[in-house]
Design an enzyme around this catalytic site. Structure first.
Site, mmCIF file in Angstrom:
data_model
loop_
_atom_site.group_PDB
_atom_site.id
_atom_site.type_symbol
_atom_site.label_atom_id
_atom_site.label_comp_id
_atom_site.label_asym_id
_atom_site.label_seq_id
_atom_site.Cartn_x
_atom_site.Cartn_y
_atom_site.Cartn_z
ATOM 1 N N SER A 114 0.854 -1.188 0.000
ATOM 2 C CA SER A 114 0.000 0.000 0.000
ATOM 3 C C SER A 114 0.889 1.237 0.000
ATOM 4 O O SER A 114 1.991 1.213 0.562
ATOM 5 C CB SER A 114 -0.848 -0.012 1.266
ATOM 6 O OG SER A 114 -1.381 1.273 1.490
ATOM 7 N N SER A 115 0.377 2.322 -0.563
ATOM 8 C CA SER A 115 1.160 3.563 -0.574
ATOM 9 C C SER A 115 1.328 4.150 0.826
ATOM 10 O O SER A 115 2.163 5.025 1.031
ATOM 11 C CB SER A 115 0.511 4.591 -1.498
ATOM 12 O OG SER A 115 -0.826 4.807 -1.127
ATOM 13 N N CYS A 116 0.566 3.649 1.809
ATOM 14 C CA CYS A 116 0.707 4.201 3.157
ATOM 15 C C CYS A 116 1.956 3.680 3.869
ATOM 16 O O CYS A 116 2.225 4.069 4.999
ATOM 17 C CB CYS A 116 -0.546 3.972 4.000
ATOM 18 S SG CYS A 116 -0.768 2.292 4.502
ATOM 19 N N TYR A 143 -1.156 -0.818 10.074
ATOM 20 C CA TYR A 143 -1.290 -1.469 8.760
ATOM 21 C C TYR A 143 0.000 -1.276 7.959
ATOM 22 O O TYR A 143 0.510 -2.202 7.339
ATOM 23 C CB TYR A 143 -2.477 -0.818 8.044
ATOM 24 C CG TYR A 143 -2.753 -1.316 6.657
ATOM 25 C CD1 TYR A 143 -3.358 -2.554 6.442
ATOM 26 C CD2 TYR A 143 -2.439 -0.536 5.544
ATOM 27 C CE1 TYR A 143 -3.628 -2.988 5.159
ATOM 28 C CE2 TYR A 143 -2.718 -0.965 4.264
ATOM 29 C CZ TYR A 143 -3.309 -2.189 4.072
ATOM 30 O OH TYR A 143 -3.590 -2.630 2.800
ATOM 31 N N LYS A 147 2.582 -4.010 6.351
ATOM 32 C CA LYS A 147 2.880 -4.066 4.912
ATOM 33 C C LYS A 147 4.381 -3.904 4.655
ATOM 34 O O LYS A 147 4.932 -4.530 3.738
ATOM 35 C CB LYS A 147 2.079 -2.997 4.159
ATOM 36 C CG LYS A 147 0.586 -3.324 4.073
ATOM 37 C CD LYS A 147 0.367 -4.560 3.216
ATOM 38 C CE LYS A 147 -1.096 -4.905 3.017
ATOM 39 N NZ LYS A 147 -1.288 -6.139 2.239
ATOM 40 N N HIS A 186 -13.129 2.873 2.749
ATOM 41 C CA HIS A 186 -12.301 3.978 2.255
ATOM 42 C C HIS A 186 -13.218 5.095 1.738
ATOM 43 O O HIS A 186 -14.420 4.901 1.578
ATOM 44 C CB HIS A 186 -11.391 3.489 1.128
ATOM 45 C CG HIS A 186 -10.284 2.620 1.613
ATOM 46 N ND1 HIS A 186 -10.334 1.253 1.517
ATOM 47 C CD2 HIS A 186 -9.096 2.909 2.197
ATOM 48 C CE1 HIS A 186 -9.219 0.739 2.031
ATOM 49 N NE2 HIS A 186 -8.450 1.727 2.447
HETATM 50 O O1 GFB Z 1 -9.807 6.511 2.070
HETATM 51 P P1 GFB Z 1 -9.572 6.904 3.468
HETATM 52 O O2 GFB Z 1 -10.469 6.336 4.499
HETATM 53 O O3 GFB Z 1 -8.101 6.557 3.939
HETATM 54 O O4 GFB Z 1 -9.689 8.498 3.579
HETATM 55 P P2 GFB Z 1 -6.618 7.146 3.681
HETATM 56 C C1 GFB Z 1 -9.077 9.378 2.675
HETATM 57 C C2 GFB Z 1 -9.476 10.796 2.982
HETATM 58 O O5 GFB Z 1 -10.871 10.963 2.668
HETATM 59 C C3 GFB Z 1 -9.317 11.235 4.437
HETATM 60 C C4 GFB Z 1 -11.529 11.638 3.726
HETATM 61 O O6 GFB Z 1 -8.831 12.557 4.465
HETATM 62 C C5 GFB Z 1 -10.763 11.170 4.964
HETATM 63 O O7 GFB Z 1 -10.995 12.036 6.061
HETATM 64 N N1 GFB Z 1 -12.960 11.302 3.725
HETATM 65 C C6 GFB Z 1 -13.959 12.168 3.410
HETATM 66 C C7 GFB Z 1 -13.528 10.121 4.030
HETATM 67 N N2 GFB Z 1 -15.158 11.594 3.558
HETATM 68 C C8 GFB Z 1 -14.916 10.299 3.924
HETATM 69 C C9 GFB Z 1 -15.785 9.224 4.228
HETATM 70 O O8 GFB Z 1 -17.003 9.315 4.200
HETATM 71 N N3 GFB Z 1 -15.158 8.040 4.543
HETATM 72 C C10 GFB Z 1 -13.809 7.914 4.610
HETATM 73 N N4 GFB Z 1 -13.275 6.721 4.903
HETATM 74 N N5 GFB Z 1 -12.967 8.940 4.361
HETATM 75 C C11 GFB Z 1 -6.019 4.682 3.970
HETATM 76 C C12 GFB Z 1 -5.318 3.912 5.040
HETATM 77 O O9 GFB Z 1 -5.761 6.006 4.263
HETATM 78 O O10 GFB Z 1 -5.530 4.437 2.690
HETATM 79 C C13 GFB Z 1 -5.121 2.509 4.709
HETATM 80 O O11 GFB Z 1 -6.017 4.077 6.254
HETATM 81 C C14 GFB Z 1 -4.712 2.270 3.266
HETATM 82 O O12 GFB Z 1 -4.146 2.029 5.568
HETATM 83 C C15 GFB Z 1 -5.439 3.128 2.262
HETATM 84 O O13 GFB Z 1 -3.340 2.481 3.133
HETATM 85 C C16 GFB Z 1 -4.833 3.079 0.886
HETATM 86 O O14 GFB Z 1 -6.365 7.368 2.236
HETATM 87 O O15 GFB Z 1 -6.370 8.335 4.552
#
Ligand code: GFB
Length: 319
Positions: A114-116, A143, A147, A186
């Site tokens: 993952s890119s994280c 996570y 990874k 996500h």
């Molecule tokens: O996709 P996401 O949950 O994870 O959130 P990450 C990306 C961005 O979208 C954050 C915003 O800034 C969230 O605050 N966001 C806006 C939302 N509305 C929403 C919503 O309704 N739901 C969610 N979930 N987010 C993940 C990692 O990070 O990326 C994992 O936690 C993994 O480990 C993955 O690596 C690729 O992009 O921040």
């Protein structure tokens, strides 16, 4: 496009672990166009967190190639809320599968990271060399550590035993069979669900978490699947290889795109009590581009496709 030529009379046996998930199911669709034998096993039969079960399955199934797409995944809130599960489940799956592959003499293995894994403030776009050069983003460090351990497993077995196991680092992914649960998903599937519900109900507002300013890179899962199949015979190095869409969008822009696709005409409300996570995360995928692979699906096309797929699952579900 055929990437995996079979030797006459002998089909390569490829085990896709995590075949029911978004990435695994995309890889199955992609492999269906190749002259290979696809192997899968369900979670009820082999729990990948159980070492003995995994060893026995791999020794019995004798794959030539393993695609390690099985993982415990989730969005920013799920990662932040269940650190032990994200760390343990992923470490167990990776160490079990990679060691079992070695013990059973499996020729090739592709580990999906993952890119994280890259530092929170890595220079953008992020190159593979940024790995382990700075602190991780706290919301997903558990996570990310798991990874990173998976990458190190591949490197260690490569160095000590000459195993040709590689690691691919995708950016944020989206596609069919994603998790659309608002608490654990996500951002992209969450916004598809929210905009669809708001449009159907004629609501005037959709809540978006955070400030809307974080930058993310979104790749369609079917494009990633194509890259994985491409890389099986095209890359044989210890360093991870980035696989991204090539450019980033802000969460506000993403919400705008999904809103347009959904036909939503109301306004966005930003819930700044929710975390933003990493401010910018866009990868440099020039190493993969230099090998001759590029993604095919634009964000607009991919979102359209997944939106239609999701809307269809909603109408076909019993009331
Ligand atoms: O996709 P996401 O949950 O994870 O959130 P990450 C990306 C961005 O979208 C954050 C915003 O800034 C969230 O605050 N966001 C806006 C939302 N509305 C929403 C919503 O309704 N739901 C969610 N979930 N987010 C993940 C990692 O990070 O990326 C994992 O936690 C993994 O480990 C993955 O690596 C690729 O992009 O921040």
């Amino acid at each position: 496009m055929n990437h995996l030529p079979a030797r006459p009379g002998i089909k390569r046996r490829i085990w896709v672990s995590g075949h029911r998930g978004m990435v695994g199911s995309a890889i199955l669709r992609r492999l269906a166009t190749e002259d290979v034998e696809i192997l899968t096993v369900d979670r009820v039969d082999v729990d990948l967190r159980e070492q003995q079960a995994v060893r026995q399955w791999v020794a019995w199934a004798k794959p030539d190639v393993i695609i390690l797409a099985a993982a415990k995944v989730g969005g920013i809130l799920a990662n932040d809320s269940y650190p032990a599960d994200f760390l343990f489940d992923n470490l167990a799956i990776e160490t079990n599968v990679i060691q079992a592959a070695h013990l059973a003499n499996v020729e090739r293995l592709v580990f999906l990271g993952s890119s994280c894994i890259y530092p929170k403030f890595a220079p953008q776009p992020i190159k593979e060399e940024a790995l382990l050069t700075g602190p991780l983003e706290p919301t997903n460090e558990w996570y990310a550590i798991a990874k990173i351990a998976g990458i190190k497993m591949c490197q260690a077995y490569r160095r000590q035993y000459g195993r040709r196991y590689i690691s691919v680092m995708p950016c944020n992914l989206y596609g069919r069979n994603d998790n659309f649960d608002l608490a654990t998903s996500h951002v992209l599937p969450a916004l598809i669900r929210k905009f669809h519900a708001a449009t159907v109900a004629g609501e005037t507002e959709v809540v978006v978490w955070g400030t809307g300013t974080p930058l993310r890179e979104f790749l369609y899962a079917d494009d990633l699947a194509d890259a994985v199949v491409f890389l099986i015979d095209r890359y044989d190095g210890g360093e991870p290889i980035n696989c991204g869409a090539g450019s980033g969008v802000s969460i506000r822009q993403l919400a705008g795109t999904i809103g347009r696709v959904a036909g939503f005409e109301g306004k966005l409300v930003f819930d700044t009590e929710k975390p933003d996570g990493t401010p910018h995360r866009v990868m440099d995928s020039s190493r993969l581009a230099a090998l001759g692979w590029r993604p095919k699906t634009s964000l607009e096309e991919g979102v359209n496709e997944v939106y239609r797929w999701f809307a269809q699952t909603q109408t076909s579900e019993p009331a």
